[in-house]
Motif scaffolding. Structure first.
Motif, PDB file in Angstrom:
ATOM      1  N   ILE A  59      -0.771  11.552   3.004  1.00 25.09           N
ATOM      2  CA  ILE A  59      -1.904  10.665   3.296  1.00 25.09           C
ATOM      3  C   ILE A  59      -2.314   9.890   2.052  1.00 25.09           C
ATOM      4  O   ILE A  59      -2.654   8.698   2.134  1.00 25.09           O
ATOM      5  CB  ILE A  59      -3.073  11.464   3.902  1.00 25.09           C
ATOM      6  N   TRP A  60      -2.269  10.523   0.881  1.00 23.68           N
ATOM      7  CA  TRP A  60      -2.566   9.806  -0.369  1.00 23.68           C
ATOM      8  C   TRP A  60      -1.588   8.656  -0.577  1.00 23.68           C
ATOM      9  O   TRP A  60      -1.985   7.565  -1.023  1.00 23.68           O
ATOM     10  CB  TRP A  60      -2.501  10.741  -1.577  1.00 23.68           C
ATOM     11  N   ILE A  74       0.012   6.976   1.766  1.00 19.65           N
ATOM     12  CA  ILE A  74      -0.372   5.932   2.727  1.00 19.65           C
ATOM     13  C   ILE A  74      -1.587   5.166   2.212  1.00 19.65           C
ATOM     14  O   ILE A  74      -1.626   3.934   2.246  1.00 19.65           O
ATOM     15  CB  ILE A  74      -0.654   6.544   4.114  1.00 19.65           C
ATOM     16  N   TYR A  75      -2.566   5.903   1.713  1.00 15.39           N
ATOM     17  CA  TYR A  75      -3.760   5.283   1.136  1.00 15.39           C
ATOM     18  C   TYR A  75      -3.378   4.337   0.001  1.00 15.39           C
ATOM     19  O   TYR A  75      -3.880   3.218  -0.090  1.00 15.39           O
ATOM     20  CB  TYR A  75      -4.703   6.374   0.639  1.00 15.39           C
ATOM     21  N   GLY A  76      -2.451   4.794  -0.860  1.00 17.37           N
ATOM     22  CA  GLY A  76      -1.998   3.949  -1.959  1.00 17.37           C
ATOM     23  C   GLY A  76      -1.376   2.657  -1.468  1.00 17.37           C
ATOM     24  O   GLY A  76      -1.607   1.583  -2.040  1.00 17.37           O
ATOM     25  N   ILE A  78      -2.050   1.180   1.406  1.00 18.75           N
ATOM     26  CA  ILE A  78      -3.115   0.374   2.008  1.00 18.75           C
ATOM     27  C   ILE A  78      -3.905  -0.394   0.956  1.00 18.75           C
ATOM     28  O   ILE A  78      -4.202  -1.578   1.126  1.00 18.75           O
ATOM     29  CB  ILE A  78      -4.049   1.248   2.870  1.00 18.75           C
ATOM     30  N   ILE A  79      -4.239   0.282  -0.149  1.00 16.33           N
ATOM     31  CA  ILE A  79      -5.037  -0.393  -1.180  1.00 16.33           C
ATOM     32  C   ILE A  79      -4.171  -1.070  -2.238  1.00 16.33           C
ATOM     33  O   ILE A  79      -4.685  -1.753  -3.114  1.00 16.33           O
ATOM     34  CB  ILE A  79      -6.053   0.565  -1.844  1.00 16.33           C
ATOM     35  N   ASP A  85      -2.192   0.353  -4.630  1.00 19.31           N
ATOM     36  CA  ASP A  85      -2.274   1.003  -5.938  1.00 19.31           C
ATOM     37  C   ASP A  85      -0.944   1.680  -6.269  1.00 19.31           C
ATOM     38  O   ASP A  85      -0.587   2.708  -5.700  1.00 19.31           O
ATOM     39  CB  ASP A  85      -3.398   2.031  -5.936  1.00 19.31           C
ATOM     40  N   ILE A 109      -0.945   5.469  -7.339  1.00 23.45           N
ATOM     41  CA  ILE A 109      -1.124   6.408  -6.222  1.00 23.45           C
ATOM     42  C   ILE A 109       0.136   6.484  -5.378  1.00 23.45           C
ATOM     43  O   ILE A 109       0.573   7.563  -4.982  1.00 23.45           O
ATOM     44  CB  ILE A 109      -2.353   6.021  -5.370  1.00 23.45           C
ATOM     45  N   ILE A 110       0.753   5.350  -5.115  1.00 29.53           N
ATOM     46  CA  ILE A 110       1.966   5.320  -4.296  1.00 29.53           C
ATOM     47  C   ILE A 110       3.085   6.125  -4.947  1.00 29.53           C
ATOM     48  O   ILE A 110       3.642   7.042  -4.342  1.00 29.53           O
ATOM     49  CB  ILE A 110       2.436   3.867  -4.065  1.00 29.53           C
ATOM     50  N   ASN A 151       2.462  10.043  -5.627  1.00 29.31           N
ATOM     51  CA  ASN A 151       2.417  10.868  -4.423  1.00 29.31           C
ATOM     52  C   ASN A 151       3.762  10.933  -3.722  1.00 29.31           C
ATOM     53  O   ASN A 151       4.088  11.949  -3.115  1.00 29.31           O
ATOM     54  CB  ASN A 151       1.300  10.400  -3.496  1.00 29.31           C
TER      55      ASN A 151
END
Length: 89
Positions: free
Chosen positions: A48-49, A51-53, A55-56, A58, A61-62, A65
Motif C-alpha cells: 500500500i505504501w 501504491i501511495y508513492g 499516487i503522490i 514520490d 516511497i516508491i 517500498n
C-alpha cells in the motif's frame, strides 16, 4: 541534500534490513518462528505504501517500498508454505 535523497537513504537502510533474513530463510528453509499474521500485515502495508508513492509521485516511497516488498513476499510465501507442510504432517 534534497529531502528526496534523505528519504531514499532511510528507505535503503530499512529495506536492506530484510535481505539477510530472506537469504537466511532461503538457505535454511526455517520459518517456524516467523509470524504469518505479522508478515502478512507488513507485506500488505509495504504494498500500500508503494501504491501511495505512485499516487503522490514520490520516488523515495516508491523505490524503497518495492525493494522492501520483494524479500518480505519471499519470506511470507516460504513461511506459509512451511506452515502448511507442518499442519499436513
Amino acid at each position: 541534500m534534497s529531502i528526496t535523497y534523505l528519504g531514499i537513504l532511510a528507505g535503503i537502510l530499512t529495506s536492506c534490513a530484510f535481505i539477510p533474513q530472506a537469504i537466511k530463510v532461503l538457505l535454511t528453509n526455517r520459518t517456524q518462528d516467523i509470524s504469518i499474521l505479522m508478515y502478512s500485515s507488513f507485506t500488505l502495508g509495504v504494498f500500500i505504501w508503494a501504491i501511495y508513492g505512485f499516487i503522490i509521485g514520490d520516488l523515495a516511497i516508491i523505490l524503497t517500498n518495492i525493494v522492501t516488498f520483494i524479500p518480505a513476499v519471499l519470506i511470507l510465501v516460504l513461511t506459509v508454505k512451511n506452515n502448511r507442510k507442518k499442519t499436513n504432517n
